[in-house]
Design a protein around this motif. Structure first.
Motif, PDB file in Angstrom:
ATOM      1  N   GLY A 201      -6.009  -3.889   3.071  1.00  0.00           N
ATOM      2  CA  GLY A 201      -6.078  -3.197   4.183  1.00  0.00           C
ATOM      3  C   GLY A 201      -5.181  -4.143   5.363  1.00  0.00           C
ATOM      4  O   GLY A 201      -5.345  -4.061   5.838  1.00  0.00           O
ATOM      5  N   SER A 202      -4.690  -5.359   4.181  1.00  0.00           N
ATOM      6  CA  SER A 202      -4.183  -6.109   5.603  1.00  0.00           C
ATOM      7  C   SER A 202      -2.371  -6.810   4.355  1.00  0.00           C
ATOM      8  O   SER A 202      -2.871  -6.424   3.461  1.00  0.00           O
ATOM      9  CB  SER A 202      -4.895  -7.319   5.596  1.00  0.00           C
ATOM     10  OG  SER A 202      -5.173  -8.224   4.387  1.00  0.00           O
ATOM     11  N   VAL A 203      -2.022  -7.586   5.380  1.00  0.00           N
ATOM     12  CA  VAL A 203      -0.853  -8.027   4.587  1.00  0.00           C
ATOM     13  C   VAL A 203      -1.451  -9.200   4.011  1.00  0.00           C
ATOM     14  O   VAL A 203      -0.642  -9.632   2.644  1.00  0.00           O
ATOM     15  CB  VAL A 203      -0.415  -9.320   5.757  1.00  0.00           C
ATOM     16  CG1 VAL A 203      -1.166 -10.590   6.526  1.00  0.00           C
ATOM     17  CG2 VAL A 203       1.001  -9.579   4.921  1.00  0.00           C
ATOM     18  N   LEU A 204      -3.137  -9.794   3.773  1.00  0.00           N
ATOM     19  CA  LEU A 204      -3.452 -10.646   1.947  1.00  0.00           C
ATOM     20  C   LEU A 204      -4.081  -9.489   1.507  1.00  0.00           C
ATOM     21  O   LEU A 204      -5.220  -9.896   1.161  1.00  0.00           O
ATOM     22  CB  LEU A 204      -3.735 -11.671   2.860  1.00  0.00           C
ATOM     23  CG  LEU A 204      -3.761 -12.449   3.905  1.00  0.00           C
ATOM     24  CD1 LEU A 204      -4.860 -13.311   4.281  1.00  0.00           C
ATOM     25  CD2 LEU A 204      -2.481 -13.185   3.390  1.00  0.00           C
ATOM     26  N   ARG A 243      -2.057   3.552   6.981  1.00  0.00           N
ATOM     27  CA  ARG A 243      -1.625   3.081   5.981  1.00  0.00           C
ATOM     28  C   ARG A 243      -2.609   2.252   4.880  1.00  0.00           C
ATOM     29  O   ARG A 243      -2.951   1.610   6.127  1.00  0.00           O
ATOM     30  CB  ARG A 243      -0.156   2.678   5.325  1.00  0.00           C
ATOM     31  CG  ARG A 243       0.882   3.889   5.677  1.00  0.00           C
ATOM     32  CD  ARG A 243       2.763   3.062   5.436  1.00  0.00           C
ATOM     33  NE  ARG A 243       2.805   2.900   4.152  1.00  0.00           N
ATOM     34  CZ  ARG A 243       3.004   3.505   3.009  1.00  0.00           C
ATOM     35  NH1 ARG A 243       3.145   4.362   3.077  1.00  0.00           N
ATOM     36  NH2 ARG A 243       3.532   3.008   2.467  1.00  0.00           N
ATOM     37  N   ILE A 244      -2.616   1.886   3.884  1.00  0.00           N
ATOM     38  CA  ILE A 244      -3.449   1.228   2.877  1.00  0.00           C
ATOM     39  C   ILE A 244      -2.988   0.991   1.537  1.00  0.00           C
ATOM     40  O   ILE A 244      -2.740   0.997   0.941  1.00  0.00           O
ATOM     41  CB  ILE A 244      -5.449   1.274   2.669  1.00  0.00           C
ATOM     42  CG1 ILE A 244      -5.729   2.213   3.383  1.00  0.00           C
ATOM     43  CG2 ILE A 244      -6.459   1.005   2.015  1.00  0.00           C
ATOM     44  CD1 ILE A 244      -7.038   2.805   3.216  1.00  0.00           C
ATOM     45  N   GLY A 245      -2.226  -0.535   2.710  1.00  0.00           N
ATOM     46  CA  GLY A 245      -0.859  -0.827   1.849  1.00  0.00           C
ATOM     47  C   GLY A 245       0.147  -0.110   1.288  1.00  0.00           C
ATOM     48  O   GLY A 245       0.478   0.530   2.241  1.00  0.00           O
ATOM     49  N   LEU A 294       2.447 -14.232   3.708  1.00  0.00           N
ATOM     50  CA  LEU A 294       2.822 -14.378   4.646  1.00  0.00           C
ATOM     51  C   LEU A 294       4.068 -14.103   5.264  1.00  0.00           C
ATOM     52  O   LEU A 294       4.681 -13.749   6.473  1.00  0.00           O
ATOM     53  CB  LEU A 294       2.471 -16.306   5.920  1.00  0.00           C
ATOM     54  CG  LEU A 294       0.778 -16.352   4.839  1.00  0.00           C
ATOM     55  CD1 LEU A 294       0.448 -17.827   5.075  1.00  0.00           C
ATOM     56  CD2 LEU A 294       0.174 -15.539   5.844  1.00  0.00           C
ATOM     57  N   SER A 295       5.540 -14.375   4.603  1.00  0.00           N
ATOM     58  CA  SER A 295       6.255 -14.034   4.454  1.00  0.00           C
ATOM     59  C   SER A 295       6.559 -12.511   5.329  1.00  0.00           C
ATOM     60  O   SER A 295       7.269 -11.978   5.712  1.00  0.00           O
ATOM     61  CB  SER A 295       7.280 -14.035   3.649  1.00  0.00           C
ATOM     62  OG  SER A 295       7.311 -13.549   2.632  1.00  0.00           O
ATOM     63  N   GLY A 296       5.864 -11.602   4.966  1.00  0.00           N
ATOM     64  CA  GLY A 296       6.202 -10.091   5.154  1.00  0.00           C
ATOM     65  C   GLY A 296       5.653 -10.270   7.214  1.00  0.00           C
ATOM     66  O   GLY A 296       6.268  -9.277   7.686  1.00  0.00           O
ATOM     67  N   LEU A 297       4.885 -11.457   7.368  1.00  0.00           N
ATOM     68  CA  LEU A 297       5.005 -11.728   9.169  1.00  0.00           C
ATOM     69  C   LEU A 297       5.596 -12.365   9.753  1.00  0.00           C
ATOM     70  O   LEU A 297       6.115 -12.511  11.222  1.00  0.00           O
ATOM     71  CB  LEU A 297       3.592 -12.210   9.348  1.00  0.00           C
ATOM     72  CG  LEU A 297       2.347 -11.628   8.848  1.00  0.00           C
ATOM     73  CD1 LEU A 297       1.455 -12.605   9.148  1.00  0.00           C
ATOM     74  CD2 LEU A 297       2.529 -10.008   9.406  1.00  0.00           C
ATOM     75  N   LEU A 333      -3.881  -8.523  16.963  1.00  0.00           N
ATOM     76  CA  LEU A 333      -3.522  -6.975  16.152  1.00  0.00           C
ATOM     77  C   LEU A 333      -4.451  -5.739  16.116  1.00  0.00           C
ATOM     78  O   LEU A 333      -4.511  -4.659  17.101  1.00  0.00           O
ATOM     79  CB  LEU A 333      -3.196  -7.295  14.825  1.00  0.00           C
ATOM     80  CG  LEU A 333      -2.695  -5.769  14.041  1.00  0.00           C
ATOM     81  CD1 LEU A 333      -1.617  -5.209  14.673  1.00  0.00           C
ATOM     82  CD2 LEU A 333      -2.267  -6.167  12.895  1.00  0.00           C
ATOM     83  N   TYR A 334      -5.830  -6.377  16.204  1.00  0.00           N
ATOM     84  CA  TYR A 334      -6.744  -5.088  16.584  1.00  0.00           C
ATOM     85  C   TYR A 334      -6.873  -5.170  17.674  1.00  0.00           C
ATOM     86  O   TYR A 334      -7.204  -3.733  17.798  1.00  0.00           O
ATOM     87  CB  TYR A 334      -8.242  -6.349  15.977  1.00  0.00           C
ATOM     88  CG  TYR A 334      -9.225  -4.963  15.929  1.00  0.00           C
ATOM     89  CD1 TYR A 334      -9.725  -4.372  15.040  1.00  0.00           C
ATOM     90  CD2 TYR A 334     -10.226  -5.452  17.202  1.00  0.00           C
ATOM     91  CE1 TYR A 334     -10.501  -3.946  15.638  1.00  0.00           C
ATOM     92  CE2 TYR A 334     -11.482  -5.447  17.288  1.00  0.00           C
ATOM     93  CZ  TYR A 334     -11.858  -3.970  16.512  1.00  0.00           C
ATOM     94  OH  TYR A 334     -12.881  -3.585  16.685  1.00  0.00           O
ATOM     95  N   ALA A 335      -6.805  -5.802  18.976  1.00  0.00           N
ATOM     96  CA  ALA A 335      -7.081  -5.495  20.049  1.00  0.00           C
ATOM     97  C   ALA A 335      -5.888  -4.160  20.645  1.00  0.00           C
ATOM     98  O   ALA A 335      -6.008  -3.325  21.730  1.00  0.00           O
ATOM     99  CB  ALA A 335      -6.876  -6.364  21.332  1.00  0.00           C
TER     100      ALA A 335
END
Length: 372
Positions: A201-204, A243-245, A294-297, A333-335
């Motif tokens: 559930g994250s970029v990693l 979304r999850i992935g 990381l390039s997705g960020l 992002l969480y906040a």
């Protein structure tokens, strides 16, 4: 076939080499609700169709494999329906014979197979006819896979709003997934969305060597899991966005998650870092894979920050990279996002911890499960 046997299925008591009345075969419309009554569920579709989604527990015994299905379809379009059916019939006959000679050779007379294809048509019908000639009480699933798919959608819409969910949230690195799994080992009901989605559930979040299922297979797994729950008991679930992935939570489940009570893990930064370095240690083994993720960020963070992260990745410096990733990306992002995803976040019960070791996670799971 002996006189008295009908071409579209065997009349009661009529099987190869047996006297009339020797076997009582039923022949009634079979629906999804009847699935538990059968010895085996056989998916007669092609391997590619089966891989996309199938009834849980079904075995794949294709009457046409992927290439045969393509050839028959091409012949149907480019030559004629007659030639396609003639070619397909020969392929189907050979494949059914192969399954009977191998996988089903040792089955007794009492064996009851249920067969389905895409919409309960010729593929499963051919298989059932041959099995009934043998003497097995084979049945065809009315409506085929399409009926199953409608059942999945209907059950998710019906059961998701009835779930007594409690939502576990916390910043990245709070070991939410591991806490849920510890709670499950301790006897709690847990809906592990990330396990079903094969993604963190994250970029990693990609899991090495494990591709995500199709959307339909994900929903089938969800429905199958939810159907096992006691609706009178709490079901624990991790906070997730829509979304999850690459997969999307079905709307009835997402809506129920958003409106449910929340428990928030408040772990110290050192505890979160120790957990992430243990849980994501594999990221340091492949610097290029980490850089690609990381390039997705790139559109969210300054170029200088991403350049520093790439340098750390190339130098296998995972600790400073993960700490910076938490402080510069995940925590902000969480906040920003949790209030949008969880309607009852402000009333969340907070559980503090400075220990996310395996033993600390087990203890944390017990503390959370004991909350009222």
């Amino acid at each position: 076939m002996r006189k008295g046997c009908e071409s579209n299925g065997i009349r009661h008591g009529c099987s190869v080499g047996e006297k009339p009345g020797a076997v009582a075969l039923s022949h009634k419309p079979t629906t999804v609700e009847d699935l538990p009554a059968f010895s085996v569920i056989i998916d007669a579709r092609s391997p590619a169709e089966y891989a996309l989604d199938h009834i849980p527990g079904a075995i794949n015994c294709p009457v046409l494999d992927d290439e045969e299905r393509r050839v028959v379809g091409t012949t149907y379009v480019q030559v004629s329906a007659f030639e396609a059916r003639k070619m397909g019939a020969a392929m189907v006959a050979r494949n059914i014979a192969h399954h009977l000679d191998t996988q089903f050779r040792g089955q007794p007379r009492e064996w009851r197979p249920l067969v389905y294809c895409w919409r309960g048509g010729m593929r499963s019908g051919s298989f059932v006819n041959v099995m009934r000639m043998v003497g097995w009480d084979a049945q065809q699933l009315q409506g085929g896979y399409k009926a199953w798919r409608a059942h999945v959608v209907q059950q998710l819409a019906q059961r998701a709003p009835q779930l007594c969910l409690k939502v576990l949230c916390g910043p990245t690195g709070s070991a939410k997934t591991q806490v849920l799994r510890a709670m499950e080992r301790q006897g709690q009901q847990v809906l592990d969305l990330e396990a079903l989605a094969v993604h963190r559930g994250s970029v990693l979040g990609d899991i090495p060597g494990q591709p995500q299922p199709s959307q339909k297979a994900f929903e089938t797994a969800l429905m199958d899991h939810i159907a096992r729950f006691d609706l009178a008991r709490t079901v624990w679930v991790e906070a997730e966005s829509r979304r999850i992935g690459k997969l999307t939570l079905p709307e009835p489940l997402h809506a129920r998650l958003r409106e449910s009570p929340v428990v928030e893990i408040a772990a110290t930064l050192p505890a979160r870092m120790a957990y992430l370095l243990r849980d994501y240690a594999w990221l340091g083994d492949d610097p290029q894979l980490l850089i690609d993720k990381l390039s997705g960020l790139s559109e969210l963070l300054p170029k200088e920050t991403l350049a520093q992260w790439r340098t750390w990745a190339q130098q296998h410096e995972l600790a400073p990279l993960l700490e910076s990733l938490l402080l510069r990306h995940y925590d902000p992002l969480y906040a920003r996002s949790q209030g949008r995803h969880l309607e009852r976040l402000e009333q969340a019960q907070r559980v503090d911890t400075d220990d996310l070791s395996p033993e600390g996670i087990d203890a944390l799971a017990q503390r959370i499960a004991s909350l009222h």
